[in-house]
Structure formats: C-alpha cells, structure tokens
Design a protein around this motif. Structure first.
Motif, mmCIF file in Angstrom:
data_model
loop_
_atom_site.group_PDB
_atom_site.id
_atom_site.type_symbol
_atom_site.label_atom_id
_atom_site.label_comp_id
_atom_site.label_asym_id
_atom_site.label_seq_id
_atom_site.Cartn_x
_atom_site.Cartn_y
_atom_site.Cartn_z
ATOM 1 N N HIS A 170 22.391 7.556 36.389
ATOM 2 C CA HIS A 170 23.295 7.751 35.262
ATOM 3 C C HIS A 170 23.819 6.399 34.789
ATOM 4 O O HIS A 170 23.969 5.472 35.585
ATOM 5 C CB HIS A 170 24.461 8.652 35.661
ATOM 6 N N PRO A 171 24.115 6.259 33.488
ATOM 7 C CA PRO A 171 24.611 4.985 32.950
ATOM 8 C C PRO A 171 25.853 4.500 33.693
ATOM 9 O O PRO A 171 26.848 5.215 33.786
ATOM 10 C CB PRO A 171 24.920 5.320 31.484
ATOM 11 N N THR A 172 25.774 3.289 34.224
ATOM 12 C CA THR A 172 26.841 2.723 35.048
ATOM 13 C C THR A 172 27.188 1.326 34.555
ATOM 14 O O THR A 172 26.303 0.540 34.228
ATOM 15 C CB THR A 172 26.400 2.643 36.521
ATOM 16 N N LEU A 173 28.483 1.018 34.524
ATOM 17 C CA LEU A 173 28.949 -0.306 34.100
ATOM 18 C C LEU A 173 29.813 -0.917 35.192
ATOM 19 O O LEU A 173 30.727 -0.274 35.703
ATOM 20 C CB LEU A 173 29.754 -0.188 32.803
ATOM 21 N N LEU A 174 29.522 -2.162 35.531
ATOM 22 C CA LEU A 174 30.347 -2.946 36.448
ATOM 23 C C LEU A 174 31.038 -4.039 35.635
ATOM 24 O O LEU A 174 30.373 -4.831 34.965
ATOM 25 C CB LEU A 174 29.496 -3.564 37.554
#
Length: 240
Positions: free
Chosen positions: A99-103
C-alpha cells in the motif's frame, strides 16, 4: 466546488492540490536505496524484524479508519534512542504490505533518513515549507509503494516551519494520498519541534531506550504531549 461548498476543503486547499499535480515532473524524482543496516528490507526473519512486524500489526489494529491514512509521528525524549531507525523500519514494513507509504523526516535539526536510505538531501521538507511549494518525494529502490521525503538543508527556524499552516496543509494532503505515513521528529527534551508535529499529525508513538532514557525525561515528555491533545497509540522500549 463540492468540497468547498460542504466545508470539506477551503479554496486554499484546492489551490495547493492543483499546484501539487503540476510542479515536479516524474523524471526529476530521484531514487533512494535502503542502507544495509535496515535489515528488515533484506532479512524478514531477523529477531528485530519480528518485533517490527508485531508493532506494525498493533498499529493496524489501532487505526480508527476515520481518516484514510494510518498516520503516526515517532516521539522520544532524548537523542540516541533509535527513533529514526525505528521510523525507517516501520515505514518499510508498511510498504511491504503493498500500500502507498510515505516516510517523512521532520527532524530538521539533525536529520538522518537521507543517510539511512542513501538519498539526496539537497531539497526536502524544510525548503518545501519555506518556499510553500510541493514536497519533492523520492521513490525507494525495491519498494515500489514507498516514498521518502527527506528533511532538506537545515533551516534557521525549524520550529517556526513545523508550526506553519503550510506544513499542516501538506499533512492533510498526505492523509488522502497515502495509506500509511510515518513521521520522524527530533528529541523532545531539547526542542519543541516534536510537539508541533504531534499537534498536526494527531497520533503519536512514544519511544524510550532501555538502560538509557531517564525516567524523569520520559515523564516530562508525556506531560508536554498532553498539552497537544495528540492520541498516544502506545509506547515502545528499544532494546537494540
């Protein structure tokens, strides 16, 4: 127009979203690469990684589902407690779900996510807020669903930037663009930046390190967090 008329968004939000679609061509976005110490990317059966996956499961179960993104800011009282590495490992574990993940590296004083991902840090969050432009995300090699936003060059006014309404607007955008968002912050005992991030993100995970974090620092951090009214999802004691 429908979003504005129902109060879901302001005209400023709509203008920001439209600018976001047009500012940075895809080919200009560089690619980051997980450093060797991020073993969760290479060895899913490592003992540390088993605990990271267990933490991921806990956060999945605690998500209320009212907002699209499962968003969490990592907060700890002192330096050298493993906060940045835990953020990196946790973001990787979320991305591995497909799933789209942002750090996001919101530690504008002593950033380290660019080093953990062998990434370019010439531009990042600090410049995006200061110049009020779209953040420059970097894709991550081997993790097609993961994006990285580095801190960028160290600014002279980090707390003011993280308290700016442009940062709040970016967080609202991330809630609708990603399934998972992990935000790294600086130590709370030295600076109030983490509290500003907690106020905007609204959900935090507190971290301490065994045989390292003084109890009084942990207690004071929790007291200061209570003022932000951010939801504390849980606490992690780092033994690594």
């Amino acid at each position: 127009e429908a979003a504005i008329s129902t109060g879901f968004a302001t005209q400023e939000d709509v203008d920001y979203a439209q600018n976001t679609l047009n500012q940075v061509p895809r080919e200009q976005i560089s690619r980051a690469r997980p450093a060797p110490e991020l073993a969760i990317h290479r060895d899913p059966f490592d003992s540390r990684n088993e605990r990271i996956l267990a933490l991921r499961t806990e956060l999945l179960l605690r998500h209320d589902g009212l907002s699209r993104a499962n968003m969490v800011a990592m907060i700890s009282p002192c330096a050298k407690e493993g906060r940045s590495r835990l953020c990196a490992d946790l973001a990787i574990s979320f991305a591995q779900l497909g799933h789209p993940t942002l750090l996001v590296d919101a530690d504008l004083r002593n950033p380290s996510q660019h080093a953990l991902f062998c990434a370019d840090n010439e531009t990042g969050l600090s410049q995006s807020i200061a110049k009020r432009v779209m953040p420059r995300m970097q894709s991550v090699e081997g993790l097609p669903q993961m994006s990285l936003l580095t801190a960028g060059p160290k600014p002279q006014n980090p707390l003011e930037l993280l308290s700016d309404n442009h940062f709040e607007r970016m967080v609202r955008e991330w809630r609708h663009s990603y399934e998972f968002v992990v935000v790294d912050t600086p130590a709370v005992d030295r600076h109030s930046d983490g509290l500003a991030v907690a106020t905007v993100v609204g959900r935090v995970l507190v971290l301490s390190r065994a045989h390292h974090t003084p109890y009084r620092n942990q207690k004071e951090m929790l007291r200061r967090l209570s003022v932000t009214r951010a939801q504390i999802l849980g606490a992690v004691i780092n033994h690594f």
